[in-house]
Enzyme design. Sequence first.
Site, mmCIF file in Angstrom:
data_model
loop_
_atom_site.group_PDB
_atom_site.id
_atom_site.type_symbol
_atom_site.label_atom_id
_atom_site.label_comp_id
_atom_site.label_asym_id
_atom_site.label_seq_id
_atom_site.Cartn_x
_atom_site.Cartn_y
_atom_site.Cartn_z
ATOM 1 N N GLY A 1 0.827 -1.166 0.067
ATOM 2 C CA GLY A 1 -0.247 -0.023 -0.117
ATOM 3 C C GLY A 1 0.965 1.216 0.067
ATOM 4 O O GLY A 1 1.878 1.385 0.623
ATOM 5 N N HIS B 1 -1.730 -5.302 13.275
ATOM 6 C CA HIS B 1 -1.195 -5.211 11.852
ATOM 7 C C HIS B 1 0.175 -5.752 11.679
ATOM 8 O O HIS B 1 1.262 -5.020 11.467
ATOM 9 C CB HIS B 1 -1.044 -3.412 12.004
ATOM 10 C CG HIS B 1 -0.927 -2.998 10.535
ATOM 11 N ND1 HIS B 1 -0.972 -1.813 10.061
ATOM 12 C CD2 HIS B 1 -0.448 -3.840 9.149
ATOM 13 C CE1 HIS B 1 -0.881 -1.761 8.543
ATOM 14 N NE2 HIS B 1 -0.496 -2.933 8.138
ATOM 15 N N ILE C 1 -1.236 -10.263 -3.595
ATOM 16 C CA ILE C 1 -1.700 -10.623 -2.175
ATOM 17 C C ILE C 1 -2.952 -11.613 -2.035
ATOM 18 O O ILE C 1 -2.886 -12.856 -1.745
ATOM 19 C CB ILE C 1 -1.685 -9.748 -1.174
ATOM 20 C CG1 ILE C 1 -0.263 -8.992 -0.802
ATOM 21 C CG2 ILE C 1 -2.171 -10.137 0.239
ATOM 22 C CD1 ILE C 1 -0.395 -7.943 0.045
ATOM 23 N N ARG D 1 -10.945 -9.763 -15.285
ATOM 24 C CA ARG D 1 -9.886 -10.369 -16.055
ATOM 25 C C ARG D 1 -10.210 -11.873 -15.750
ATOM 26 O O ARG D 1 -10.774 -12.472 -14.988
ATOM 27 C CB ARG D 1 -8.519 -10.155 -15.949
ATOM 28 C CG ARG D 1 -8.084 -10.352 -14.249
ATOM 29 C CD ARG D 1 -6.626 -9.777 -13.895
ATOM 30 N NE ARG D 1 -6.060 -10.318 -12.859
ATOM 31 C CZ ARG D 1 -6.237 -9.734 -11.887
ATOM 32 N NH1 ARG D 1 -7.011 -8.631 -11.349
ATOM 33 N NH2 ARG D 1 -5.563 -10.289 -10.397
ATOM 34 N N GLY E 1 -4.988 -9.051 -6.197
ATOM 35 C CA GLY E 1 -3.766 -8.927 -6.698
ATOM 36 C C GLY E 1 -2.475 -9.682 -6.267
ATOM 37 O O GLY E 1 -2.999 -10.886 -6.104
#
Length: 319
Positions: free
Chosen positions: A79, A282, A155, A179, A153
């Site tokens: 990110g 986190h 990950i 896609r 994506g």
Amino acid sequence: MATAPSSEATDVWLPIPPAQIDGLPDAFTYHFWDGEEEFPADPARCGFYVVPYMKGPVVAVRPLADMPRLRVVQTLTAGIDHVAPAVPRLPAGTLLCNARGVHDASTAELALTLTLAALRQVPTFVRAQDAEEWRPGLYEALADKSVLIVGYGAIGSAVEERLVPFEVADVLRVARTTRDAARGPVHAFTRLPELLPRADVVILCTPLTEETQGLAGAGFLSRMKDGALLVNVARGGVVDTKSLLPELESGRLRAALDVTDPEPLPPGHPLWSAPGTLITPHVGGPSSAFLPRAKRLLRDQLNRWAAGEPLEHTVAVAG
């Protein structure tokens, strides 16, 4: 082509001691800076700046105003929300590159860990162990569940690779654009209203952008099936906490959250005590898998820059 480093901006700032990274090109002068108050050198000579890892947005952007010859900003995160607001103020042509691939293994591993721990009620067993209580029973398995990955994506794909051996019934995939992926179709965000009711587990892996800010809000959550589990290994802001809390408190939904909004979660916040909620601080990226992958990324990017070759993972260009 990548903009070649100029003779006036050959300094590279690294948040990892350069002596610990094998194979760095000799073309540059390296300085170690991991967010300390004092800068390690004159920022005006910096051409390649690697953002300190997990030090917050204030530290991340602090030296940028003093780097007029900057050509590359490299994050060590997938990110870029902590540095993206500064891009318009960077010297024209400066590349912003993210760390795509560095956190795939670690974050996907935690997504699976949170999913299994929440379904099998591991926190209940930990509390029971503390109380020296034996609590047998019938608990949920991941097998035969339908899983929706939001943000398919690198990950998200890594998450699916780890789900497959657990005999899930189905994996649904959502990303910004439609896609065909190796394991099946990837649907657009516009398909979420019809896909959410089909999922037993919803795993959020999407970056935090204007489009995804508060994505998991009241409408999103209301479409999740009763008893479903929301797993967030993306960013706290992808979930609207005020909308999530009533769903948790009623017991209709459960959550396993590695990121929260606000973050860090302050003492006394109702998420701490919300029923059916598992919280980790986190830690999706920072694991033993991080450092070797981060070092490889920096070695490869700097060798490309020294050779004037295109850099990988460029996500924005200052204009």
